[in-house]
Design an enzyme around this catalytic site. Sequence first.
Site, PDB file in Angstrom:
ATOM      1  CD  GLU A   1     -37.478 -31.167  17.573  1.00  0.00           C
ATOM      2  OE1 GLU A   1     -38.112 -31.124  18.658  1.00  0.00           O
ATOM      3  OE2 GLU A   1     -36.696 -32.086  17.296  1.00  0.00           O
TER       4      GLU A   1
ATOM      5  CG  HIS B   1     -38.371 -40.591  11.841  1.00  0.00           C
ATOM      6  ND1 HIS B   1     -39.162 -40.997  12.866  1.00  0.00           N
ATOM      7  CD2 HIS B   1     -37.319 -39.941  12.420  1.00  0.00           C
ATOM      8  CE1 HIS B   1     -38.618 -40.628  14.023  1.00  0.00           C
ATOM      9  NE2 HIS B   1     -37.507 -39.990  13.776  1.00  0.00           N
TER      10      HIS B   1
HETATM   11  C1  LIG Z   1     -39.177 -34.484  18.074  1.00  0.00           C
HETATM   12  C2  LIG Z   1     -37.940 -35.203  17.712  1.00  0.00           C
HETATM   13  N1  LIG Z   1     -36.797 -34.517  17.615  1.00  0.00           N
HETATM   14  C3  LIG Z   1     -35.657 -35.130  17.283  1.00  0.00           C
HETATM   15  C4  LIG Z   1     -35.645 -36.472  17.034  1.00  0.00           C
HETATM   16  C5  LIG Z   1     -34.363 -37.160  16.593  1.00  0.00           C
HETATM   17  N2  LIG Z   1     -33.830 -37.926  17.710  1.00  0.00           N
HETATM   18  C6  LIG Z   1     -34.142 -39.215  17.870  1.00  0.00           C
HETATM   19  S1  LIG Z   1     -33.495 -39.852  19.254  1.00  0.00           S
HETATM   20  C7  LIG Z   1     -32.777 -38.381  19.650  1.00  0.00           C
HETATM   21  C8  LIG Z   1     -31.949 -38.273  20.889  1.00  0.00           C
HETATM   22  C9  LIG Z   1     -32.708 -38.714  22.097  1.00  0.00           C
HETATM   23  O1  LIG Z   1     -31.882 -38.668  23.203  1.00  0.00           O
HETATM   24  P1  LIG Z   1     -32.355 -39.273  24.577  1.00  0.00           P
HETATM   25  O2  LIG Z   1     -33.701 -38.756  24.899  1.00  0.00           O
HETATM   26  O3  LIG Z   1     -31.292 -39.026  25.566  1.00  0.00           O
HETATM   27  O4  LIG Z   1     -32.564 -40.810  24.314  1.00  0.00           O
HETATM   28  P2  LIG Z   1     -31.464 -41.900  23.940  1.00  0.00           P
HETATM   29  O5  LIG Z   1     -31.321 -41.870  22.461  1.00  0.00           O
HETATM   30  O6  LIG Z   1     -30.226 -41.553  24.653  1.00  0.00           O
HETATM   31  O7  LIG Z   1     -32.057 -43.175  24.403  1.00  0.00           O
HETATM   32  C10 LIG Z   1     -33.050 -37.424  18.707  1.00  0.00           C
HETATM   33  C11 LIG Z   1     -32.547 -36.041  18.733  1.00  0.00           C
HETATM   34  C12 LIG Z   1     -36.862 -37.166  17.122  1.00  0.00           C
HETATM   35  N3  LIG Z   1     -36.961 -38.462  16.838  1.00  0.00           N
HETATM   36  N4  LIG Z   1     -37.984 -36.513  17.488  1.00  0.00           N
END
Ligand SMILES: Cc1ncc(C[n+]2csc(CCOP(=O)(O)OP(=O)(O)O)c2C)c(N)n1
Lengths: 321, 321, 337, 337
Positions: free
Chosen positions: D71, D140
């Site tokens: 971000e 959130h």
């Molecule tokens: C700082 C932040 N940015 C964005 C999000 C929204 N978000 C939640 S999970 C996610 C994807 C995470 O991907 P990964 O690390 O591969 O974990 P997975 O969901 O595959 O277990 C995002 C973008 C968040 N919760 N926190």
Amino acid sequence: MQQSPAQIRHAYTRMRLIREFEERLHVENPKGEIAGFTHLYAGQEAIAVGICENLDERDYIISTHRGHGHCLARGCDPRDMMHEIYGRADGLCKGRGGSMHIADLSKGMLGANGIVGGGQPIALGAAIACALRGDGSVSVSFTGDGASNQGTVFEAMNMAVVLKAPKVFVFEDNGYSEHTGASYGIGGDLKTRTEGFGIPVWEADGFDYFAVYEAARDAIAEARAGRGPVAVLATATRYFGHFEGDPQNYRAKDEVKRFREEKDCLMQMRRRVVEAGIFSESDLDAIDAAVIEQIDAAVASAREGPRPGPEIMLQDVYLDY
Amino acid sequence: MQQSPAQIRHAYTRMRLIREFEERLHVENPKGEIAGFTHLYAGQEAIAVGICENLDERDYIISTHRGHGHCLARGCDPRDMMHEIYGRADGLCKGRGGSMHIADLSKGMLGANGIVGGGQPIALGAAIACALRGDGSVSVSFTGDGASNQGTVFEAMNMAVVLKAPKVFVFEDNGYSEHTGASYGIGGDLKTRTEGFGIPVWEADGFDYFAVYEAARDAIAEARAGRGPVAVLATATRYFGHFEGDPQNYRAKDEVKRFREEKDCLMQMRRRVVEAGIFSESDLDAIDAAVIEQIDAAVASAREGPRPGPEIMLQDVYLDY
Amino acid sequence: MAVMTMRDALNDALHREMERDERVIVLGEDVSGGAGGTSGSRDAAGGIFGVTKGLLPRFGDKRVIDTAISESCIVGMANGAALAGLRPVAELMFADFVGVSFDQIFNQMAKFRYMFGGKAKTPVVLRMSMGAGMNAAAQHSQVIYPMLTMVPGLKVVTPSNPADAKGLLTQAIRDDDPVMFLEHKALYARKGEVPDGDHLVPFGEAALVREGQDATVVAIARMVPFAEKALDKLEAEGITCDLIDLRTTSPLDEETILESLSLTGRLVVVDEANPMCSMASEIAGLAARKGFAHLRAPVQCVTAPHTPVPFARELERLYVPGPDRIEAAIRDVLKEG
Amino acid sequence: MAVMTMRDALNDALHREMERDERVIVLGEDVSGGAGGTSGSRDAAGGIFGVTKGLLPRFGDKRVIDTAISESCIVGMANGAALAGLRPVAELMFADFVGVSFDQIFNQMAKFRYMFGGKAKTPVVLRMSMGAGMNAAAQHSQVIYPMLTMVPGLKVVTPSNPADAKGLLTQAIRDDDPVMFLEHKALYARKGEVPDGDHLVPFGEAALVREGQDATVVAIARMVPFAEKALDKLEAEGITCDLIDLRTTSPLDEETILESLSLTGRLVVVDEANPMCSMASEIAGLAARKGFAHLRAPVQCVTAPHTPVPFARELERLYVPGPDRIEAAIRDVLKEG
Ligand SMILES: Cc1ncc(C[n+]2csc(CCOP(=O)(O)OP(=O)(O)O)c2C)c(N)n1
Ligand SMILES: Cc1ncc(C[n+]2csc(CCOP(=O)(O)OP(=O)(O)O)c2C)c(N)n1
Ligand SMILES: [Mg+2]
Ligand SMILES: [Mg+2]
């Protein structure tokens, strides 16, 4: 030395300009007329100039808290900068920014930045604009050894690779991050770590203008050709403290002296240029003398420059509010 | 398979527990009794369990938004977790946290975390506490492929190397970061990038419990011995959407089906354990049945659990204010 | 009692608490300084303002930890170390650097205890230098307590003098909640009497620095000595005011303010912050909500303008609410009603 | 006029502005979605709330840029692209993620123009979803406009209905200053009439949603429909109020508030934020400073409690200021004076 005499004169003049600008500030600072934090770039001139000599009007650079050298290398007016550092109403930033926030958008100079690591994502944004224009322009960020550990710098490296952006990461390892040695704070080493992101790295001796120029030339050509981000890693030292007033307890007494005597970038450049018969010692002395005159004039006018008042405090928060 | 039958039973049971917990939530979720975002871990069980079987009481883990698997692998009570997910006053976090914030400090479980990349510096802080105690304990963070691009994760890798901290970085590449493929967002590749920081990486097939267990065993031994941070990189897939309700438009229709049929971690583990003559199919069926009963009971009691009221809303902001 | 600077009082509190409790650790950039340098010194800085000087030689580098420039990681480490039983005192050189570490402050340490059902304890102290006064310009001069005060779960401390600095820092380190400890950089050299030995100042108890009749003046940190200057002048004319030094903005000592207001009926709030959603707004709002019955004149707020902090000496001086503006506001509040 | 949801109104504004001005770009996580996935779709998400749906197929991936989870880099890129002449609309999925990107908001984009002597222009729009209502818990669900409103250099927009959403987003994209655009997630599905074609709502002009006699009610975003519910009930009893929808919290339309207050003499402020240094504090303080002559009763502030946002349905419902609490506050403000 494939550069023309005119190019070499230009580069030498810029390096000398930075040096004299900084040496003079070091002399003026204790007199108490200059407020705030002043971080001097002396010792690293070959890096800023070696990079910026490869740039043209369309390109962007973003600097750090130690910004004078990058600004001057990019062509900012030393008089206007000096007025800014003295906090004058007619300084480059109307006296609102000071040494740490000199910017000149008209020159594609996106600002010095008081937040270590603040500039790299911003420069990446400019790189995206370059890519969208599709004119082969590039965006350059300068990053210290200390700054290289800030999360934003890693993020910018990663995203630059993802977007194959025309972004040039210049790492300047001057041995210190404030009072801490560079070797302490960096996990792995700068080159391998950068390559780990998929960014090719050109290394250069940061005391050697021609080495930096050539590394940058090759690196920037890749970026201009749309082959994604590149990095230049140059090592040098800073001749003064972290900021003016720093007692430098972390540094061996004769460290700077040795660098000055053995590696100084201006000394090296003079020697090579004279040996190659491009300019004579007296040609270069004449440049030096002209630069010193320019700095004298800048300081003299800055000392007498107009003081900013309440309107300047209140303006320019918004374009329209 | 150098693990004792008791160890294998323990690991298998934990994996099955996670699987049934998640499969059941997938069934319960559309009924509308569960509020908020629920991210299911099914498909990745071998990773959480393969890591946590190498830990003991003194150690710490920190999880992600997809936390149920890590919590259960670490020994959190499935009933208390279920109550939390249903938002009950007697849930693990009194209904204040929900699926994304399950924590159990008494088990060294420092919390799921709704901020991607939030946990890694925190886990490093726990690693410092481990180092100060000097008892050979370690601190583990789980990081998704998507999270691996967050600046905080890079900072934590770097600082862990600087401090030679007993920190274990587990990277779980499940192929997606929400609706975006892992390959898109990662500059370089996870292994090289991590090694660039000076952190040794053990790779493992994340569908293979034994492979993860052994990689983690070797990696964690290094960290316990004070030789600095280590990383385990495991690849798997998630069986469900990013969150419950995700239409998964980014995913080929039969992708999950093939993983389930060809690589499923529980299927593989069963086959190997049975082939090695450690347990019979019916031994394992009995475990499965007991787990299902446990989950049935957890859901039944969660559905009837006490609703939280105003005191719960107002308490525990501070210890003392 | 010894007379010392605020810097030394803070340094004393850190030494004493590290001595007293081995769970106390200190971390941040250059909190010792010199690592990897060529002089061999490992106490080359002791913090850029010298507040942590001498800690590393005394307590060693396992408890006094220099970090890289990675503020999110610094604060995050403090959070994790606290969850794991330590009592970290982390340093952000400049309060403005909450920008690069805000998630760990606002989404993590502030919320653990609540989100985790009351089971977590996060006894972190986050020390930082704040405020204008050194011409350090827009990114190194902000007072950021309003944006911390609004975050449930944080306590926010703003000492104005050496004795309080020692007492509040001691309390902060012994406190089990996360504490934002804001040291005004223009006050480091301020001298004052400081109690020897253990000295604690409880949170949420404002100090009535002066007593008076005509109005209630509420001030924070550097605004306290500035308000004293203004009052010195007014007292010569027979105008006297209650001067309340908040000392902590969270918890906020509403009682002391309202009690004073009930006697004076007039309120001036002096806050170095920008005006919107400031502590000045909060306290003016408090008067409108809970002090209305006593209020006899419009509340006067003396704050910085709605601009970033400018660099030049002339501009910074105009920016910071000074004794003259405070004096004028007090005169204004006395005019009506 | 067409009836549509706030989500669709926002989507419409984005399509129109990208069509109109090729300098407008969109960037963020999953603003299109599907890159690197196995389905082959490159519009798999269109933003997690669907607000950017259809932009990538229409405008291509040079102008609709999916990013990694970084971000600080997203916001920083928007800043740099803006300095280099583009007009970026960046997205933070959840407003809470200002935590991980705060420096680029608070120390960079907000200050460029000022620090750089008026030479920089940073026309960034930062869109983000805010607020409780989805049981998304403490990290959130926050409304973070107070901590943005206090930052000089930022404009802060908080639409409450589809028409304003379209008009304010269009204005935000054409505006030359950095704009924080806060979309309440519980309002995405709210339907309303939306003007066809170009529609602009200027900043700093609050909407007088209802006119009445007895009190002034000021509300923000989701609190506006909640206040309407409360007023529906009170109107049946003959109690009528001015209801002011701020629409932007910076610039703040002080005139509209003060004018209404001069007629009613009573003020209720409804703010989903935590109470300290909130917009409620700001406006209550405004009344104490500039509306004092008209004020006939203590100001009533209806806010969330000083706690993080809790998860469980029962708890979140208690946390969010709802119609019942607003109704009670209006009754209270009518009691005294
Ligand atoms: C700082 C932040 N940015 C964005 C999000 C929204 N978000 C939640 S999970 C996610 C994807 C995470 O991907 P990964 O690390 O591969 O974990 P997975 O969901 O595959 O277990 C995002 C973008 C968040 N919760 N926190
Ligand atoms: C985010 C942030 N953290 C810390 C600082 C304080 N600081 C200013 S310069 C500096 C050291 C930078 O070292 P390096 O990047 O090597 O640059 P150099 O000073 O050597 O040019 C530090 C820690 C800052 N300005 N911003
Ligand atoms: Mg350096
Ligand atoms: Mg993933």
